[in-house]
Structures are given as C-alpha cells and as structure tokens.
Design a protein around this motif. Structure first.
Motif, PDB file in Angstrom:
ATOM      1  N   GLU A   1      50.329   1.015  25.628  1.00 50.05           N
ATOM      2  CA  GLU A   1      49.455   1.877  26.429  1.00 50.05           C
ATOM      3  C   GLU A   1      48.037   1.319  26.473  1.00 50.05           C
ATOM      4  O   GLU A   1      47.383   1.302  27.514  1.00 50.05           O
ATOM      5  CB  GLU A   1      49.440   3.300  25.853  1.00 50.05           C
ATOM      6  N   PHE A   2      47.570   0.850  25.315  1.00 50.28           N
ATOM      7  CA  PHE A   2      46.215   0.309  25.250  1.00 50.28           C
ATOM      8  C   PHE A   2      46.059  -0.885  26.191  1.00 50.28           C
ATOM      9  O   PHE A   2      45.104  -0.983  26.958  1.00 50.28           O
ATOM     10  CB  PHE A   2      45.893  -0.093  23.813  1.00 50.28           C
ATOM     11  N   SER A   3      47.045  -1.786  26.142  1.00 53.14           N
ATOM     12  CA  SER A   3      46.906  -2.981  26.974  1.00 53.14           C
ATOM     13  C   SER A   3      47.042  -2.635  28.448  1.00 53.14           C
ATOM     14  O   SER A   3      46.490  -3.313  29.307  1.00 53.14           O
ATOM     15  CB  SER A   3      47.936  -4.044  26.576  1.00 53.14           C
ATOM     16  N   LYS A   4      47.734  -1.554  28.738  1.00 54.66           N
ATOM     17  CA  LYS A   4      47.868  -1.145  30.134  1.00 54.66           C
ATOM     18  C   LYS A   4      46.547  -0.558  30.646  1.00 54.66           C
ATOM     19  O   LYS A   4      46.076  -0.875  31.741  1.00 54.66           O
ATOM     20  CB  LYS A   4      48.990  -0.106  30.249  1.00 54.66           C
ATOM     21  N   ILE A   5      45.933   0.308  29.831  1.00 53.47           N
ATOM     22  CA  ILE A   5      44.664   0.913  30.241  1.00 53.47           C
ATOM     23  C   ILE A   5      43.521  -0.098  30.117  1.00 53.47           C
ATOM     24  O   ILE A   5      42.638  -0.158  30.965  1.00 53.47           O
ATOM     25  CB  ILE A   5      44.409   2.185  29.410  1.00 53.47           C
ATOM     26  N   GLY A   6      43.560  -0.862  29.045  1.00 55.57           N
ATOM     27  CA  GLY A   6      42.641  -1.991  28.958  1.00 55.57           C
ATOM     28  C   GLY A   6      41.272  -1.701  28.395  1.00 55.57           C
ATOM     29  O   GLY A   6      40.473  -2.613  28.243  1.00 55.57           O
ATOM     30  N   VAL A   7      40.987  -0.437  28.128  1.00 55.58           N
ATOM     31  CA  VAL A   7      39.655  -0.157  27.587  1.00 55.58           C
ATOM     32  C   VAL A   7      39.725   1.044  26.646  1.00 55.58           C
ATOM     33  O   VAL A   7      40.467   1.998  26.874  1.00 55.58           O
ATOM     34  CB  VAL A   7      38.622   0.081  28.718  1.00 55.58           C
ATOM     35  N   TRP A   8      38.963   0.926  25.576  1.00 51.76           N
ATOM     36  CA  TRP A   8      38.825   2.033  24.618  1.00 51.76           C
ATOM     37  C   TRP A   8      37.387   2.538  24.711  1.00 51.76           C
ATOM     38  O   TRP A   8      36.442   1.748  24.734  1.00 51.76           O
ATOM     39  CB  TRP A   8      39.126   1.530  23.208  1.00 51.76           C
ATOM     40  N   ASN A   9      37.239   3.848  24.794  1.00 49.20           N
ATOM     41  CA  ASN A   9      35.899   4.436  24.847  1.00 49.20           C
ATOM     42  C   ASN A   9      35.632   5.210  23.563  1.00 49.20           C
ATOM     43  O   ASN A   9      36.500   5.913  23.062  1.00 49.20           O
ATOM     44  CB  ASN A   9      35.776   5.387  26.037  1.00 49.20           C
ATOM     45  N   SER A  10      34.406   5.102  23.106  1.00 51.76           N
ATOM     46  CA  SER A  10      34.050   5.744  21.847  1.00 51.76           C
ATOM     47  C   SER A  10      33.867   7.248  22.037  1.00 51.76           C
ATOM     48  O   SER A  10      33.924   7.766  23.155  1.00 51.76           O
ATOM     49  CB  SER A  10      32.747   5.156  21.329  1.00 51.76           C
ATOM     50  N   ASP A  11      33.594   7.913  20.919  1.00 54.80           N
ATOM     51  CA  ASP A  11      33.175   9.318  21.007  1.00 54.80           C
ATOM     52  C   ASP A  11      31.781   9.362  21.611  1.00 54.80           C
ATOM     53  O   ASP A  11      31.056   8.373  21.611  1.00 54.80           O
ATOM     54  CB  ASP A  11      33.130   9.912  19.591  1.00 54.80           C
ATOM     55  N   PRO A  12      31.369  10.531  22.132  1.00 59.09           N
ATOM     56  CA  PRO A  12      30.019  10.641  22.696  1.00 59.09           C
ATOM     57  C   PRO A  12      28.951  10.359  21.635  1.00 59.09           C
ATOM     58  O   PRO A  12      29.226  10.426  20.432  1.00 59.09           O
ATOM     59  CB  PRO A  12      29.935  12.088  23.175  1.00 59.09           C
ATOM     60  N   TYR A  13      27.767  10.106  22.094  1.00 57.84           N
ATOM     61  CA  TYR A  13      26.701   9.682  21.190  1.00 57.84           C
ATOM     62  C   TYR A  13      26.237  10.830  20.304  1.00 57.84           C
ATOM     63  O   TYR A  13      25.950  11.931  20.778  1.00 57.84           O
ATOM     64  CB  TYR A  13      25.514   9.167  22.004  1.00 57.84           C
ATOM     65  N   PRO A  14      26.142  10.570  19.008  1.00 60.69           N
ATOM     66  CA  PRO A  14      25.634  11.623  18.102  1.00 60.69           C
ATOM     67  C   PRO A  14      24.105  11.574  18.041  1.00 60.69           C
ATOM     68  O   PRO A  14      23.543  10.861  17.215  1.00 60.69           O
ATOM     69  CB  PRO A  14      26.252  11.235  16.761  1.00 60.69           C
ATOM     70  N   PHE A  15      23.470  12.329  18.888  1.00 54.85           N
ATOM     71  CA  PHE A  15      22.002  12.269  18.967  1.00 54.85           C
ATOM     72  C   PHE A  15      21.347  12.710  17.657  1.00 54.85           C
ATOM     73  O   PHE A  15      21.827  13.630  16.981  1.00 54.85           O
ATOM     74  CB  PHE A  15      21.493  13.164  20.105  1.00 54.85           C
ATOM     75  N   ARG A  16      20.241  12.063  17.354  1.00 56.41           N
ATOM     76  CA  ARG A  16      19.359  12.410  16.220  1.00 56.41           C
ATOM     77  C   ARG A  16      20.038  12.312  14.858  1.00 56.41           C
ATOM     78  O   ARG A  16      19.480  12.743  13.862  1.00 56.41           O
ATOM     79  CB  ARG A  16      18.767  13.826  16.394  1.00 56.41           C
ATOM     80  N   LYS A  17      21.228  11.724  14.828  1.00 58.88           N
ATOM     81  CA  LYS A  17      21.914  11.616  13.556  1.00 58.88           C
ATOM     82  C   LYS A  17      21.224  10.616  12.637  1.00 58.88           C
ATOM     83  O   LYS A  17      21.345  10.691  11.415  1.00 58.88           O
ATOM     84  CB  LYS A  17      23.367  11.178  13.804  1.00 58.88           C
ATOM     85  N   ARG A  18      20.525   9.684  13.227  1.00 55.38           N
ATOM     86  CA  ARG A  18      19.879   8.639  12.432  1.00 55.38           C
ATOM     87  C   ARG A  18      18.467   9.027  12.001  1.00 55.38           C
ATOM     88  O   ARG A  18      17.815   8.263  11.289  1.00 55.38           O
ATOM     89  CB  ARG A  18      19.869   7.330  13.217  1.00 55.38           C
ATOM     90  N   TRP A  19      17.974  10.168  12.427  1.00 52.47           N
ATOM     91  CA  TRP A  19      16.618  10.577  12.031  1.00 52.47           C
ATOM     92  C   TRP A  19      16.563  10.753  10.509  1.00 52.47           C
ATOM     93  O   TRP A  19      17.341  11.525   9.943  1.00 52.47           O
ATOM     94  CB  TRP A  19      16.212  11.876  12.732  1.00 52.47           C
ATOM     95  N   GLY A  20      15.655  10.046   9.887  1.00 55.74           N
ATOM     96  CA  GLY A  20      15.524  10.107   8.437  1.00 55.74           C
ATOM     97  C   GLY A  20      16.565   9.280   7.717  1.00 55.74           C
ATOM     98  O   GLY A  20      16.625   9.254   6.495  1.00 55.74           O
TER      99      GLY A  20
END
Lengths: 241, 369, 705
Positions: free
Chosen positions: C484-503
């Motif tokens: 299935e992966f090779s057929k679709i050809g692309v993996w997308n990540s989860d949405p961006y976790p905003f402000r998680k890196r603050w501090g």
C-alpha cells in the motif's frame, strides 16, 4: 451545448510558467512556440519597481477575427465555442496571424523539433543522438511525445501551416481539464462553461469585475482576468501638491 | 546576342525562383525573415505590387473597351498582354509566400465568404481565365466587350478587396481604413500606366519607333495622367502621414509612425510620387521618351517601395503575447531568398512579356466591335 | 585494494551532490568500511550558514517551514519562495491567498519573483542585512512590540528600552528566551533606523514602517531567512540576527510563525562498525581532506567544531596535498568544477587525482576530468529512494520508484553501484562491504539480497519500515504494508505540534537564545581544541567581533573582495526558478522560458545593470560584456533593468556550462553558453559554518567587448 471559458486569477498567479511548460508537453510544441504564454512588464523606476505577469493563451473569441479571415475555414469555431484549426485545410497564408490582435497564432516556418532531428552523437560510443534516444524510448519525433494529442489534431503539426491553443479540446472531450489548468500549482486558472449559471467561472465573473484583453475590438474573448498580479498595499496618503 | 543575354538574365531569375521554391518547400519558410512577428514581408509586398499593377492595366485596357474611348485601341493588345504577364508575376510571388500552396484546393472545397482572402482567390481564378479569353479574342482581332467589362469589374474587385483584406484587421490600423480601398486602385492605375509606358517605350528604344504619331500622342496623354495620379496620390499619401502618423495619438498606429522616415517611405514619397509628378508637369520632359521612361520607372519603384512600407507598417510592431522579449518595433532586412522571390516574379513577368512581343505582334490594333 | 595494502585507505574520497536518503550506503557505510574519513557532501555550497542562525538561537539545524497562511506579516531575507526555496510548489499554491492576508516585505538587492508580488521591497546594499535586522530588533524593543508571552517583560511593566541607554538585566523577567537585555546592551541600543538607513541604503521611514508592521503582527510575524544574508563571509551573525527577530515576536514554533520539521520515523541502515577492520579503523581516523576543524575553519555544525563540511575547500586540500594526497575518488550527482566558487581550482584538483570516478546523469564539467564515468539513473523514474520535505506544518516522506524500464545499461547511484563494487571487492579478497550489505534483509521475508536490484529495494524497505509496517507504527499516515505504501508513494506526518518546543529547545539553556550560550560553548570548545582564545578564533575566521559580541546576533561590516575604485560594482548572484535543484541547463525549455525569472532574457545570459550605471558606462542592452572580479571573469550580455540597485550588478546563476550536454554548452567541451557566476565568485567562506560565500563577497568591473 457548453460555451467553454477560462478565468485567470492574477492574484493567485505566481508567474511560474508551469502552464506554458505543461502545455508544451501536452501538445508536443516545438521551441519558440507558445500556445500558452505571458505578457510581462517591469514597471516603475528604482526603487519603486514591480514586476507584472499576465498569462496569455488563445482567447477563443466568440467573434474571432482569425476565423473570419481564414479563406478555407481551416480556422473555425467549434460548437462548444473553441476556436479550432484544421491543419489539413490550412494554406499557410498567415492571414489569421495578421488578424489576431493577441499574437497567439504561430506559423511552422520549418519542421518542428529540429533539436530532436539531430543524428549526431555528442560523445561517440558513450551518448546517443537525439534521434536514437527518441527511437529507444519509443517516442515520435520527440522522446516525450504525447500521442493523446492526435485525437483531434495532428500530434505534431507539419511545416507550412499555423497552430495555436485549442483549450485542450482532446482532453475536454474526455472530461479532463485543459492541461495548463491542471498543471497550475496556484489554481490560478479556472475553467468551465459560461452557459451553466452554476459553473465556477460564472461564480467568479459575478464576484469580480473581470477584464478581457483588447475588449474594444469587440472580439468577445472567452478568457477573463480577475484581480491583480501585485496585491500590494501601500502607506496611506493623500499625496501632496 | 542582346536578346540571348536578356533571356539569360531572365532565365537566371527564374532559376533562382525555382531554387527558392525547392528550398522553402524542403527546408521551410525559415529561409525568409522567419519570425512570428514578421508574418508578411517582401514576397507578399511584391505580390501586392504586381497585383495592383495588373488591376491598373485592366483600368487602362477598359478605357477603349468599356468606355469606348477608341483612340486607346492602339494600345489595347499590349495592355492586356502585359496585364497577363504582370498577373503571372504576382502569382509567382503569392505562391512562394503561402506555406502550403497545394491546399489551395480547399478554397473551393471549404469556402469562407466572410474572408476577403477567399474573395480575392476566387477573383483571381476568374480574372486569369477572363484575361486569357480577352487576349485570345484580341489576338484574333476581335475585342469582346462583355469580357472587357468582366475584366474591368474584377480589377475593381481585386484592388479594392485587397484594401478590405488589410482594412479588416482591426488590431493593426496601420494596415487599416477603407482608405486603402481607394488608395490601392488609384495607385494601381498609376502603376499600370507606368508599367505600360515603361515596357512600350523601352521596347521602342530598343527596336525603333513602331507606332504612329497617334501612338506617341497617346503615350503623352498617358504620361500626363500618370503625372496627375502621382500628384493625387502624393496628396493622399501626405494626408495618410498627417492623419495616421502625426496627428494620431493612437498606440496602435505607432508601427506606421515608425515607418515614416524609413527608406521605403522616402523612396515612395520622393522618387515614386514627387519626382514623377514634377517630371510629368514639365512638358519638355513629358514629351520625351526618356522622360516618360524615367518617370514611369520611378513611379513603379516608388510603388514597389510603398507596398513594402505598407506591409511592414502592419507587422513590425508585435501584438499581444508576441511582444514578450521583443522591442516595440522589430527590424526587417530581407533575406537572399526573399529577394530571389521578387527577382523570380519580375523574371516571369518580363519573360512572358518578351515572348509576347516576339510572337504576338503586340502593337497590332484589334478591331473594335 | 592497493590502498588497503599500503594502509592508505584514507586516500579514497567520496563526493556527494544531489541525493536521496539512501545516500548513507554509498556516502557513509561504504566510505567507512573502505576506511576513509573523506565523505564530502555538497551541503556547504548549499545552505549551511542559513542553518547557523536558527541553530544558535533555537537549537535547530535544518530548513524551516513557515506557517504562511496564518501569518500576518512575512519578512523575507534574500529568500524567494516563489522561485528558489524548498517547497516552491506549496508556497506557489498558497501565495495568492497569503498576499491577500499578510503584509509581505522582502529584503533583496534585486527584484525577485517574490518581490514582484510583495508589499514592501527593500533593495538593500548587498551584505548589510545584519544592520537592518538589528535595527528592526531595536525598534521592536523601543516600541514595546516584543511578544510578552514568549519573551517576558520588565518586572514593573515599564519599557526601559530607550535608545542609547543600557538596561539593568535584573529588571526584566524572561519566559522562553535567554539574554534579551544583554543583547540590547551589547548590540541593539544604538542601532536606530537612522543608523541603519545610512548603512543599508534604505529610507529610515521604510525601516521604521517595516519594523512596526512586523512587530504589530506578533506573534504571527515570520522572519524568513534565506541564503542571501547568510552565505556571506561574515554571514553567520546576520543569519542569527535575522532569525532572532522570530524570537522577539514569539513566532518561533508558533501559529503563523517559523516552524522546524515534524518528526518522521525513517530508520537507519545497519551500523558499519563490525565490518570495519583494523585498516579501515585506522584509515578513518585521519584528518578530512576539506581541513574542517582547523583554527580558521571551525565548521561547527550543530555545536560540534569540525563536524560541518567545507565542500569547496576540499579542492585546496587535494591540490596542496594537505593533509595528504587523494588517490581514488568517486563523485556522484555533483559537479563541483562548475557549481563551486572558483571552479578552476577544482579542475586542477580533479586532474591531480590518479583515479576518479563520476556517477552522473550529464556529461558534466566534473565528468570531464574522470577516468570512469558511470551513467546514473533518473531520480524520478528509474531509482529507488526516498526524500523528505516539510511544508504547511507537515512532513512528507516521498518514495522514488523505478517506473520505466532503463533505456540503456546504467545503475542506481546509491544502491546498485555500491553493491556491484562490493561484489568486485569481494572477488578480489575484501568481502567486508558485501557482507555488510548482505545484512540489509527484506523486512517482509527476512531474505538477504542476492543481487544489486534486490539490495536497492530491501535497503529502501528496511529504512522506511516504521512508516509502512503496521506493527512498527509510530505516527502519521498508517499503511497496511509495503504494498500500500509503495502504491500511494508518500507518508505524511502528524500535524505540527505548535509551541511544544517553547522552553524546550535544543540550546544550552533550552530557551530561545538572544545571547547564545550554545554558540559560546561551541566557540570555546573550538578555541580550546587549538589552545587559543575565542577572540583569536574570531580573528582567524575573519570576523570583527571581539569579546561577548561573538555570542550574540550582531551587525558585521561585510567582507567584500576588490577595491571600489577598480571594481565599482558589487556582484549580486541569484538563482533561477528554472534551476531549482539543477540539471536543467541541457534542456531547450530552460532557455525558451528563461524570462520567467524577472529581468531575464530568452536564450541569453544577461547581467542586469541599473540604467543609471549602464548609461555611465555607455553600455546598451544586448551588448556583449566582460565581467571581471579579483579572481576571475566571464562573458555575458548586458541588460538594462530597473529592478536592480544602482552600484550592483545582478546575474543569475545557471548558465556558463562548457560541458554538460550539447545544449548546455555552446560547443561541447570548448565554448561555454553564457557565463558561470562561480568564475567570478572567489572561494571565500563563512568559516564558522564552513559555507561558501556567494553573496556580497566580491566587487566587479564591467567592460564592453
């Protein structure tokens, strides 16, 4: 019967030329032939300068001067409003080019794709000639030949006749959008039927004050432009005396 | 000997034409000025030159046949024959101008009456046939008035349709205005007279006088008309310059404005109009053969240049997307092949005419019915 | 094998150009197992200094992504997202909406494609970006426009940032940042709009207006740092200064701001260690050929001195046999003898290598000097591999798969070729590499690869297993399996976790550092390696900063080669929207559409000159001109253009090939088509990152020929 038209949203357009490059592949165009093209302008004097880009293509005019002038009806209107050309009837008089106010018709001064007619090998026994490459990959004249174009027009038009954009009539017939519309990464080209009040083109034409090129000539083009390429804001002013 | 050289020269011209034909149909029209902006160039302007000259000759030939001015009978045969020669010259240039001449058949198979070009093509077909019949009749000594009328009407048709052809292009007002439907037949008339005078008098210079005093008198009359036409055309020409070139602010007319001051413009104005008009105003000059020859030659030269100026003023300014990457006006210099087309056109015309002088006794006066 | 017999495996070298993420087989594992330290990537002729600023402020070494659709102000520094940045297609798609919502200001000496649609164009004097950045920071603080939920505030709420006055650090309580007051005291307090106006050649009102507009949009205000301000001799600190603005307005890691890349879960290839014999281990310990880590070339990627590459300096290393000579080298998908500044050095260096192999799609300037040229597959249609990209708050892992039959006999650069080399080496008695490769087993069947084709596929399945194997699922798109992966050809990540890196940033303090403790540690460690002070490091690396200033984003006067009297113009190099990742110079459409780049001409290579300058020189559009810098010259065509700053000449990179194909060169192997910018760009470095300097680096003169 539909009346096909295109709306070009200049604000969405980023001037990347993907339309023209896609068009070239779809229609097997030769160098120097731009069914899809543009008019650009750098306006102003440094440092108050901007660059403007206006995508262009055949306007598929309702009152097309090229059709009117063609002695053999090679250039003709199809029922769906597309201005079509039949190379087999074209005598190559180029009167359509004289008549077209938009400069969108090209004449095949010589055989197309001279580059790919070359039989010379650049590095002997290492690289291949353009002709050999085309043959090896199973192309026709060019390696990236698109046979689908043949459905309604010569795949590559012969020398001695004119050619121009057909709104990708061969794709429309199969329910596909013109190639330039599909290729536009910015969705700046919206294609549809003017006769359908619910079509997307009519939505946009109702929402904006569109303009068309050389409207004063009364050709009634089917390519409409909305909004401005530069959506620039500027510091509020009343000017000064 | 002289005639051998002459035929040799014409033969070379025709061979160049054949060579050009071979090359453009194998290599392509890129041998011409080859841009999508310079769509029409020297081959087409030469065709217009010939076409209008032949229409002008038709007007001359109509004077006795259609309007019954019988003192013109003595030049009738030569005029009609010259008309055929000039028309054939125009066809050479036209054929070498169009990209796919074999497909001309579609003019019959797929007619488009809204196209001036279609009408023109139709008219030419009838024209050639009518002219051949007319000449055949004259050659057997019997002028046919109905055929003469047809030729006259067709000449009006071709010369004015050419004006329509150009005038229809709304996007190129430099080619425009119904003006050219007046200007073309008038200048064509002048060209026809000039061509007739030129070939007749050159022929006389070479072969000695062949005609009577009446003929000489007629030549003087024609020269006077030609001078008048040059004067009238000069006035129209200047008004065209003033209206389209000086007083207009239209962007679309800038191509014409750009051509004002070009070499072909000045050739037409000074050599083609002013000088012939002045020469023909002076009776001492008008009455000499050499004067008439000079004026006729200059007038034709001016018209030849004028047709080129006119065609270029329609195409040198790119329109629409053709403006991309180009200056406001593109420059034009004919290629060798384009010059060959012109030479071939002249060679065919002169060869046909020379053969006529040799075999058809062109100074014979046909019987008027 | 001869190298091994002589204990000279370090004299083998691998040069990498454009790659997929199967690169480590050829680039890393093979080089290591053979026993050489010399795997030289192209990164530093690409963008390293651009990553310098983000790293030493917020601890991120990589390209950023930008949340443009939610931004209210976008300040672009020499970045041209519509033409020459990553994710051109994404930014092209949304830009029409972005320009309608956000104010866009672009700092760039020539009118770029993006500037054509911008609200503000700031045609800065090349190299002076740092001055503008610190002036904007100054205005943000003086006007009280910093984003308090991120930066914090004065304890009593009174803004003490008054021009010219130092501020007591204890009176300001920072939240997610570090050193804002120290930055003010050390650098910003005198850097007014008027001060910057003189230096940058921009009107003070425009600087003020842009700064206020930017600050008022906080935190949805992006400061988008492109290569322009950074890939300069003293660009490291401009990179920091421009990026630090994101900290002031709280745009870092925030909605409508500048984001790092999302997590992705591709794996690593099996470790090479157990296949590295004594010869290899010894060989690998040698100094690298690019001389990275020396006093004048710290190349401190991600805080570790000597860990970044100094691509272009490898030529000098080879030429001077310093630290040693190179005897065998492989280059793949690279063309340093065209694409690196002062390529003439590469020509000599490559000629010197006794055995040079090039894996390439085009018969390039690099191939010209090679003993063996191995034709490469086309990455889109003929190759197994994967690439990673970011945009719109997502990360994508995209597969490259062979979808057409090979037309001739050629092999995949990163997998098939190393396998075939390993087989040959095994035949000659050295089977470590082949044995290592045989451990790349198909995750589905456990089968070891039997030939190069299986190897390529298994290697790819292996490293992407976490993405497609449901039993290893870690996040993002979920697939039922490889098929299935090779057929679709692309993996997308989860949405961006905003402000998680603050501090929680990967800096020394965990905060967004205006006073970079991270850089301080890196510089001190480099200084300690050489037994010198940080000031001496600054001096050796051509920086003017001394003392504490070395640790903060600050303005440095640009270092530009050439005497102003002899060379009156500053060269402005820029990229074409048709070049992107290269290899287009041999295509007809490249020339037939060249004027898609504002100011360019079809079938020509033009130097764009402001009409005022051109008239002074009596040069018309279309004239052939020779451009000369202190280190070289090129011949091209002149073009009058209003979109270029007087005193500068802009010329697009991309043409000037003398090889590369029948079209790329005017006469293959003999005559170039156009002029190569690198011929006039001197081999200079932003030494802290190892980057080659491209911008504001040289003055030029123009002569009509």
């Amino acid at each position: 019967m539909p009346r096909y038209a295109m709306v070009i949203d200049r604000q969405r357009c980023v001037g990347c030329g993907a339309c023209s490059i896609a068009c070239r592949n779809e229609n097997n165009l030769s160098e120097g032939v731009y069914w899809s093209h543009k008019i650009t302008e750098t306006s102003g004097v440094f440092p108050n300068v901007r660059f403007h880009y206006l995508p262009t293509l055949c306007n598929h005019c309702t009152d097309a001067p090229c059709v009117r002038g063609c002695p053999t009806r090679a250039m003709h209107k199809a029922e769906n409003g597309i201005t079509m050309h039949a190379p087999k009837k074209c005598i190559g008089c180029r009167y359509c080019m004289i008549n077209c106010p938009y400069g969108v018709i090209y004449f095949n001064w010589k055989e197309s794709h001279q580059f790919w007619k070359n039989k010379q090998v650049l590095i002997p026994e290492v690289t291949s000639s353009p002709v050999e490459e085309t043959r090896k990959v199973g192309g026709t004249v060019i390696p990236y030949y698109n046979p689908e174009r043949e459905a309604t027009l010569a795949g590559i038009r012969p020398k001695g006749v004119v050619e121009k954009c057909t709104f990708c009539d061969h794709r429309i017939e199969n329910g596909l959008l013109p190639r330039c519309v599909e290729a536009c990464p910015a969705d700046a080209r919206i294609f549809g039927d003017l006769n359908n009040p619910q079509s997307n083109v009519n939505h946009l034409l109702g929402k904006f004050k569109p303009f068309r090129l050389q409207e004063a000539l009364g050709t009634d083009p089917a390519v409409y432009y909305i909004r401005d390429f530069s959506a620039s804001n500027y510091p509020r002013t009343k000017g000064a005396v | 000997m002289k005639s051998k050289i002459w035929f040799g020269i014409l033969g070379v011209g025709i061979l160049l034409g054949l060579w050009t034909a071979f090359r453009v149909y194998t290599v392509g029209f890129s041998l011409y000025a080859k841009t999508d902006v310079l769509v029409w160039t020297l081959p087409l302007s030469t065709y217009i030159f010939f076409s209008l000259t032949s229409a002008g000759l038709a007007f001359v030939s109509s004077i006795p046949v259609v309007f019954g001015v019988h003192r013109y009978d003595i030049i009738e045969k030569r005029t009609v024959y010259l008309e055929i020669a000039v028309l054939l010259g125009s066809f050479v240039c036209l054929i070498l101008h169009i990209g796919s001449p074999l497909k001309v058949i579609y003019i019959f198979l797929s007619p488009n009456p809204s196209s001036p070009l279609w009408w023109l093509a139709m008219l030419y077909h009838v024209y050639l046939v009518a002219l051949l019949i007319a000449f055949w009749r004259i050659n057997i000594g019997k002028v046919s008035k109905p055929i003469g009328i047809i030729v006259f009407l067709i000449a009006i048709g071709t010369s004015t349709t050419l004006g329509w052809l150009m005038g229809m292009t709304d996007a190129r007002p430099s080619l425009n205005a119904s003006f050219f439907s007046v200007y073309f037949p008038l200048t064509g008339f002048g060209s026809g007279i000039a061509a007739l005078l030129l070939v007749s008098l050159v022929y006389e210079q070479l072969r000695g006088p062949t005609g009577s005093d009446k003929l000489a008198e007629l030549y003087n009359e024609l020269a006077r008309i030609m001078g008048m036409i040059a004067g009238v055309v000069l006035i129209l020409f200047l008004w065209r310059t003033i209206v389209g070139g000086i007083s207009s602010t239209s962007e679309d007319l800038r191509a014409f404005q750009h051509m004002i001051g070009s070499i072909p413009y000045h050739i037409e104005l000074w050599l083609g109009l002013v000088v012939p008009a002045v020469l023909m105003l002076i009776p001492q000059i008008r009455k000499t053969s050499r004067g008439k020859i000079a004026a006729g030659f200059l007038f034709l030269l001016g018209m030849f240049a004028g047709r080129l100026e006119f065609v270029l003023s329609g195409v040198i300014r790119p329109l629409g997307q053709m403006t991309e990457g180009r200056p406001e006006f593109v420059s034009y210099m004919p290629t060798a092949y384009e010059v060959f087309v012109t030479l071939a056109g002249f060679s065919v015309m002169l060869l046909v005419y020379t053969l006529g002088e040799r075999y058809f006794n062109l100074h014979a006066t046909p019987e008027q019915r | 094998m001869e190298l091994r017999d002589n204990d000279e495996t370090h004299k083998y070298m691998l040069m990498r150009g454009r790659y997929s993420y199967l690169r480590d087989i050829l680039y890393d594992r093979m080089t290591k197992i053979i026993g050489s330290p010399n795997n030289i990537s192209h990164s530093s002729i690409c963008a390293e200094a651009e990553k310098f600023g983000p790293y030493y402020t917020e601890g991120y070494w990589g390209y950023r992504q930008y949340d443009v659709l939610k931004a209210h102000y976008i300040l672009l520094w020499g970045a041209d997202p519509l033409a020459a940045n990553r994710q051109v297609s994404y930014y092209s798609k949304v830009w029409g909406d972005v320009v309608g919502k956000a104010t866009i200001a672009i700092v760039e000496p020539r009118l770029s494609a993006s500037a054509g649609k911008a609200d503000e164009w700031l045609p800065i004097i090349p190299g002076q970006d740092g001055a503008l950045a610190v002036a904007i920071a100054h205005i943000l603080l003086v006007q009280g426009l910093w984003y308090r939920p991120f930066v914090g505030d004065f304890t009593d709420g009174v803004n003490r940032f008054v021009p010219g006055k130092t501020v007591d650090e204890s009176g300001f309580e920072e939240i997610y940042t570090h050193g804002v007051v120290r930055w003010w005291n050390l650098e910003l307090k005198d850097k007014t709009a008027e001060w910057a106006a003189d230096i940058t050649g921009l009107p003070a009102e425009q600087i003020q207006r842009v700064a206020e507009g930017y600050g008022n949009a906080a935190p949805h205000a992006i400061s988008w740092v492109g290569g322009g301000p950074c890939m300069q001799v003293r660009g490291g600190y401009s990179s920091m200064a421009c990026h630090a603005l994101n900290g002031l307005v709280g745009a870092a890691d925030n909605v409508g701001g500048t984001l790092v890349s999302n997590k992705e879960y591709t794996g690593k290839f099996p470790a090479p260690d157990e296949f590295m014999d004594e010869i290899a281990k010894k060989g690998k310990k040698h100094e690298k050929i690019d001389q990275r880590g020396r006093l004048h070339l710290p190349a401190i990627k991600s805080g570790k001195p000597g860990s970044g590459v100094v691509t272009n300096n490898a030529a000098d290393g080879i030429l001077n046999e310093d630290p040693y000579d190179i005897k065998v080298a492989i280059g793949y998908m690279n063309n340093f003898s065209f694409s690196a500044p002062q390529p003439e050095r590469w020509e000599r260096a490559l000629s010197k290598i006794p055995f040079l192999v090039h894996i390439t799609t085009n018969a390039s300037e690099f191939s010209w000097f090679s003993d063996i040229v191995l034709p490469d597959t086309h990455h889109m249609f003929e190759k197994w591999g994967y690439v990673k990209s970011i945009g719109n708050g997502y990360r994508h892992v995209t597969l490259m798969q062979p979808i057409v039959k090979n037309v001739w006999d050629y092999k995949i650069d990163e997998t098939e070729i190393p396998w075939l080399i390993a087989e040959k080496l095994a035949q000659k008695g050295f089977d470590n590499l082949l044995r290592h490769f045989q451990t790349y087993q198909d995750p589905e069947t456990g089968k070891a690869p039997a030939d190069e084709k299986e190897f390529a596929l298994y290697a790819l399945k292996l490293v992407t297993q976490n993405l497609w194997d449901p039993s290893q699922y870690k996040g993002g798109d979920k697939f039922s399996g490889w098929e299935e992966f090779s057929k679709i050809g692309v993996w997308n990540s989860d949405p961006y976790p905003f402000r998680k890196r603050w501090g929680n940033m990967k800096t020394k303090t965990g905060m967004f550092e205006f006073y970079s403790e991270t850089l301080k540690a890196a510089l001190q460690s480099h200084a300690a390696n050489h037994g010198v002070t940080v000031n001496e490091v600054m001096k050796a690396t051509n920086y003017l900063a001394r003392g504490e200033t070395a640790f903060i984003p600050h303005y440095e006067e640009p270092f530009t080669l050439g005497d102003e009297k002899e060379y009156p113009f500053v060269h402005v190099d820029h990229k074409s929207r048709l070049n992107r990742e290269g290899r287009s110079a041999n295509c007809t459409w490249y020339y037939d559409f060249k004027d898609l780049d504002p100011g360019e001409e079809l079938w020509a290579d033009v130097a764009k000159i402001n009409p005022i300058d051109a008239r002074k020189l009596g040069i018309e559009s279309g004239d052939r001109i020779k451009i000369t810098s202190p280190t070289g010259s090129l011949i091209c065509t002149a073009k009058h253009w209003e979109g270029v700053r007087p005193g500068t000449v802009a010329k697009c990179f991309g043409q000037g090939h003398w090889a590369y194909g029948r079209l790329a060169s005017e006469e293959f192997g003999k005559k170039p088509r156009g002029g190569n910018n690198n011929d006039i760009i001197p081999a200079q470095y932003e030494a802290l990152s190892g980057s080659s300097a491209y911008y504001g680096v040289t003055r030029i003169k123009i002569v009509k020929i």
